[in-house]
Design a protein around this motif. Structure first.
Motif, PDB file in Angstrom:
ATOM      1  N   HIS A 106      32.989  39.982  46.848  1.00 42.51           N
ATOM      2  CA  HIS A 106      34.342  40.446  46.547  1.00 42.51           C
ATOM      3  C   HIS A 106      34.748  41.601  47.461  1.00 42.51           C
ATOM      4  O   HIS A 106      35.800  41.576  48.101  1.00 42.51           O
ATOM      5  CB  HIS A 106      34.430  40.851  45.063  1.00 42.51           C
ATOM      6  CG  HIS A 106      35.642  41.648  44.728  1.00 42.51           C
ATOM      7  ND1 HIS A 106      35.560  42.944  44.283  1.00 42.51           N
ATOM      8  CD2 HIS A 106      36.961  41.343  44.786  1.00 42.51           C
ATOM      9  CE1 HIS A 106      36.782  43.398  44.073  1.00 42.51           C
ATOM     10  NE2 HIS A 106      37.648  42.452  44.364  1.00 42.51           N
ATOM     11  N   GLU A 120      41.557  40.359  31.342  1.00 46.33           N
ATOM     12  CA  GLU A 120      41.621  41.809  31.132  1.00 46.33           C
ATOM     13  C   GLU A 120      43.081  42.252  31.018  1.00 46.33           C
ATOM     14  O   GLU A 120      43.697  42.664  32.002  1.00 46.33           O
ATOM     15  CB  GLU A 120      40.923  42.540  32.288  1.00 46.33           C
ATOM     16  CG  GLU A 120      40.783  44.008  32.053  1.00 46.33           C
ATOM     17  CD  GLU A 120      40.064  44.721  33.194  1.00 46.33           C
ATOM     18  OE1 GLU A 120      39.903  45.935  33.064  1.00 46.33           O
ATOM     19  OE2 GLU A 120      39.681  44.092  34.187  1.00 46.33           O
ATOM     20  N   ASN A 138      42.465  39.522  40.778  1.00 48.37           N
ATOM     21  CA  ASN A 138      43.642  40.269  41.209  1.00 48.37           C
ATOM     22  C   ASN A 138      43.671  40.390  42.733  1.00 48.37           C
ATOM     23  O   ASN A 138      44.699  40.172  43.368  1.00 48.37           O
ATOM     24  CB  ASN A 138      43.676  41.657  40.558  1.00 48.37           C
ATOM     25  CG  ASN A 138      44.945  42.404  40.899  1.00 48.37           C
ATOM     26  OD1 ASN A 138      46.034  41.954  40.576  1.00 48.37           O
ATOM     27  ND2 ASN A 138      44.802  43.529  41.572  1.00 48.37           N
ATOM     28  N   ASN A 139      42.527  40.717  43.337  1.00 52.80           N
ATOM     29  CA  ASN A 139      42.487  40.841  44.799  1.00 52.80           C
ATOM     30  C   ASN A 139      42.637  39.486  45.485  1.00 52.80           C
ATOM     31  O   ASN A 139      43.231  39.413  46.565  1.00 52.80           O
ATOM     32  CB  ASN A 139      41.207  41.546  45.233  1.00 52.80           C
ATOM     33  CG  ASN A 139      41.287  43.033  44.949  1.00 52.80           C
ATOM     34  OD1 ASN A 139      42.317  43.655  45.122  1.00 52.80           O
ATOM     35  ND2 ASN A 139      40.201  43.601  44.467  1.00 52.80           N
ATOM     36  N   LYS A 174      38.995  41.786  38.432  1.00 50.12           N
ATOM     37  CA  LYS A 174      39.322  42.574  39.631  1.00 50.12           C
ATOM     38  C   LYS A 174      39.333  41.675  40.865  1.00 50.12           C
ATOM     39  O   LYS A 174      40.220  41.778  41.718  1.00 50.12           O
ATOM     40  CB  LYS A 174      38.315  43.711  39.803  1.00 50.12           C
ATOM     41  CG  LYS A 174      38.668  44.675  40.893  1.00 50.12           C
ATOM     42  CD  LYS A 174      37.728  45.863  40.881  1.00 50.12           C
ATOM     43  CE  LYS A 174      38.203  46.926  41.862  1.00 50.12           C
ATOM     44  NZ  LYS A 174      37.397  48.135  41.778  1.00 50.12           N
ATOM     45  N   ASP A 193      29.822  40.862  43.399  1.00 53.27           N
ATOM     46  CA  ASP A 193      30.443  42.152  43.719  1.00 53.27           C
ATOM     47  C   ASP A 193      30.495  42.380  45.227  1.00 53.27           C
ATOM     48  O   ASP A 193      31.509  42.825  45.769  1.00 53.27           O
ATOM     49  CB  ASP A 193      29.682  43.297  43.038  1.00 53.27           C
ATOM     50  CG  ASP A 193      29.856  43.286  41.530  1.00 53.27           C
ATOM     51  OD1 ASP A 193      30.984  43.052  41.069  1.00 53.27           O
ATOM     52  OD2 ASP A 193      28.864  43.508  40.823  1.00 53.27           O
ATOM     53  N   TYR A 235      46.608  35.867  39.313  1.00 58.23           N
ATOM     54  CA  TYR A 235      46.996  37.018  38.497  1.00 58.23           C
ATOM     55  C   TYR A 235      47.002  36.662  37.010  1.00 58.23           C
ATOM     56  O   TYR A 235      46.587  37.469  36.169  1.00 58.23           O
ATOM     57  CB  TYR A 235      48.376  37.539  38.892  1.00 58.23           C
ATOM     58  CG  TYR A 235      48.490  38.046  40.302  1.00 58.23           C
ATOM     59  CD1 TYR A 235      47.519  38.867  40.858  1.00 58.23           C
ATOM     60  CD2 TYR A 235      49.584  37.716  41.094  1.00 58.23           C
ATOM     61  CE1 TYR A 235      47.636  39.334  42.157  1.00 58.23           C
ATOM     62  CE2 TYR A 235      49.714  38.186  42.380  1.00 58.23           C
ATOM     63  CZ  TYR A 235      48.739  38.992  42.907  1.00 58.23           C
ATOM     64  OH  TYR A 235      48.863  39.460  44.188  1.00 58.23           O
ATOM     65  N   GLN A 241      47.776  46.434  37.316  1.00 58.62           N
ATOM     66  CA  GLN A 241      48.053  45.922  38.660  1.00 58.62           C
ATOM     67  C   GLN A 241      48.257  44.407  38.634  1.00 58.62           C
ATOM     68  O   GLN A 241      49.126  43.882  39.341  1.00 58.62           O
ATOM     69  CB  GLN A 241      46.912  46.264  39.631  1.00 58.62           C
ATOM     70  CG  GLN A 241      46.668  47.730  39.800  1.00 58.62           C
ATOM     71  CD  GLN A 241      45.718  48.303  38.747  1.00 58.62           C
ATOM     72  OE1 GLN A 241      45.312  47.643  37.790  1.00 58.62           O
ATOM     73  NE2 GLN A 241      45.380  49.571  38.911  1.00 58.62           N
ATOM     74  N   ALA A 242      47.459  43.703  37.840  1.00 61.44           N
ATOM     75  CA  ALA A 242      47.594  42.241  37.777  1.00 61.44           C
ATOM     76  C   ALA A 242      48.918  41.843  37.111  1.00 61.44           C
ATOM     77  O   ALA A 242      49.579  40.901  37.555  1.00 61.44           O
ATOM     78  CB  ALA A 242      46.408  41.623  37.051  1.00 61.44           C
ATOM     79  N   ALA A 246      43.616  36.748  35.759  1.00 60.80           N
ATOM     80  CA  ALA A 246      43.148  38.142  35.664  1.00 60.80           C
ATOM     81  C   ALA A 246      43.656  38.812  34.393  1.00 60.80           C
ATOM     82  O   ALA A 246      42.887  39.474  33.691  1.00 60.80           O
ATOM     83  CB  ALA A 246      43.574  38.933  36.897  1.00 60.80           C
ATOM     84  N   ARG A 276      44.765  45.509  32.644  1.00 57.16           N
ATOM     85  CA  ARG A 276      44.791  45.684  34.106  1.00 57.16           C
ATOM     86  C   ARG A 276      46.255  45.659  34.569  1.00 57.16           C
ATOM     87  O   ARG A 276      46.816  44.609  34.880  1.00 57.16           O
ATOM     88  CB  ARG A 276      43.972  44.590  34.794  1.00 57.16           C
ATOM     89  CG  ARG A 276      43.932  44.718  36.301  1.00 57.16           C
ATOM     90  CD  ARG A 276      42.907  43.810  36.938  1.00 57.16           C
ATOM     91  NE  ARG A 276      41.551  44.248  36.652  1.00 57.16           N
ATOM     92  CZ  ARG A 276      40.939  45.232  37.294  1.00 57.16           C
ATOM     93  NH1 ARG A 276      41.561  45.892  38.252  1.00 57.16           N
ATOM     94  NH2 ARG A 276      39.710  45.577  36.981  1.00 57.16           N
TER      95      ARG A 276
END
Length: 182
Positions: free
Chosen positions: A7, A67, A41-42, A38, A4, A60, A72-73, A63, A70
């Motif tokens: 990241h 999930e 994705n970032n 997450k 975490d 992506y 955004q991905a 990701a 998500r």
């Protein structure tokens, strides 16, 4: 050894001054914790900002497999496909994302962007209407609707989609309820 923290530090560095170190930190976070959507994705965002679109699309994809809820991905992956000129794949990815996230205006908006680029304004309006049924106060979707109607010469409908702003001076960022009263 704290994924975490790696990241978050990677995101901060990657978005400010040192994208290379940011990428290294997020890659390390994903190596430690491969099921970290997450971070994936970032990672994709930083890869895309480094003109590594193919690698970004892979991040992506991982990701959304981890999930599916998500949005955004899904959106980011579809924009990679669109950048490759694979608009059918981009729209398919957005449809899959919408199935997993039916209230995500981001995904409907992404589809509208691609459809408008192709000149498919009627399909864009149909997509907007689906999105407005789920998120009736989406400013972005109302703007897509107005632009698509305008491009098709449906000026009255375009004006209706734009004009809600002048009728809501107390809060110009809240759109009308869908459908518009006739």
């Amino acid at each position: 050894e704290h994924p975490d923290a790696l990241h978050l530090l990677g995101v901060l560095l990657g978005q400010s001054t040192d994208i290379k170190t940011g990428l290294q930190l997020i890659v390390k976070a994903v190596e430690i914790r491969p099921d970290f959507p997450k971070a994936l994705n970032n990672l994709g965002l930083l890869l895309q900002n480094s003109d590594q679109t193919y690698q970004a699309a892979l991040a992506y994809t991982r990701a959304v497999r981890l999930e599916p809820t998500r949005p955004q991905a899904w959106y980011n992956m579809s924009m990679c496909f669109a950048d490759f000129g694979q608009t059918d794949s981009a729209l398919t990815a957005l449809e899959e994302g919408i199935l997993a996230n039916p209230k995500s205006e981001l995904l409907y908006s992404g589809a509208c962007k691609i459809l408008k680029r192709q000149g498919d304004y009627s399909d864009c309006i149909a997509m907007v209407d689906r999105g407005l049924a789920e998120s009736p106060n989406s400013v972005e979707l109302w703007m897509h609707r107005a632009e698509a109607c305008f491009a098709l010469g449906q000026f009255d409908e375009a004006w209706d989609a734009y004009s809600w702003r002048k009728n809501a001076p107390e809060n110009p960022n809240i759109a009308p309820q869908y459908p518009l009263p006739v």
